[in-house]
Motif scaffolding. Structure first.
Motif, PDB file in Angstrom:
ATOM      1  N   PRO A  65     -46.342  39.909 -66.463  1.00 12.42           N
ATOM      2  CA  PRO A  65     -47.644  39.280 -66.193  1.00 12.42           C
ATOM      3  C   PRO A  65     -47.507  38.294 -65.019  1.00 12.42           C
ATOM      4  O   PRO A  65     -46.597  37.471 -65.011  1.00 12.42           O
ATOM      5  N   SER A  66     -48.370  38.420 -64.042  1.00 16.54           N
ATOM      6  CA  SER A  66     -48.318  37.543 -62.870  1.00 16.54           C
ATOM      7  C   SER A  66     -49.133  36.289 -63.140  1.00 16.54           C
ATOM      8  O   SER A  66     -50.280  36.361 -63.562  1.00 16.54           O
ATOM      9  N   GLU A  67     -48.518  35.138 -62.870  1.00 17.00           N
ATOM     10  CA  GLU A  67     -49.218  33.867 -63.029  1.00 17.00           C
ATOM     11  C   GLU A  67     -50.026  33.534 -61.779  1.00 17.00           C
ATOM     12  O   GLU A  67     -50.931  32.705 -61.822  1.00 17.00           O
ATOM     13  N   LEU A  68     -49.689  34.183 -60.682  1.00 12.54           N
ATOM     14  CA  LEU A  68     -50.345  33.925 -59.409  1.00 12.54           C
ATOM     15  C   LEU A  68     -50.420  35.245 -58.650  1.00 12.54           C
ATOM     16  O   LEU A  68     -49.434  35.972 -58.575  1.00 12.54           O
ATOM     17  N   ILE A  69     -51.580  35.561 -58.114  1.00  8.84           N
ATOM     18  CA  ILE A  69     -51.754  36.777 -57.325  1.00  8.84           C
ATOM     19  C   ILE A  69     -52.202  36.371 -55.930  1.00  8.84           C
ATOM     20  O   ILE A  69     -53.214  35.683 -55.765  1.00  8.84           O
TER      21      ILE A  69
END
Length: 92
Positions: A65-69
């Motif tokens: 899961p990406s916390e920042l895109i």
């Protein structure tokens, strides 16, 4: 923190680097608000380069899961504007 650069993949980045990234994010936000296309392009590339330089790429098969895109390097000013929150691309 896991950061995704659209079209490139994910990078694991230590939170200690957020100060540098937030500084670039603030510059990017100001350039977008003023319509400075050249400055926007330069700062977006600097932001993405900093993430690549300071982070560790995750394997392509990893789907964390990406916390920042972050946008791709070729994203337009208008495309990035749609991704922005009031705090910019990187929440403070």
């Amino acid at each position: 923190m896991i950061v995704r650069i659209m079209g490139e993949g994910q990078v694991e980045l230590d939170d200690v680097h957020l100060t540098e990234l937030n500084r670039l994010d603030d510059e990017l936000l100001a350039e977008m608000e003023s319509g400075d296309g050249d400055g926007f392009r330069r700062t977006l590339n600097a932001l993405l380069d900093a993430v690549r330089r300071l982070g560790t790429p995750l394997p392509d098969e990893a789907l964390e899961p990406s916390e920042l895109i972050l946008p791709s390097p070729d994203a337009t000013l208008e495309e990035v504007r749609e991704l922005l929150s009031d705090d910019g691309l990187i929440p403070s």
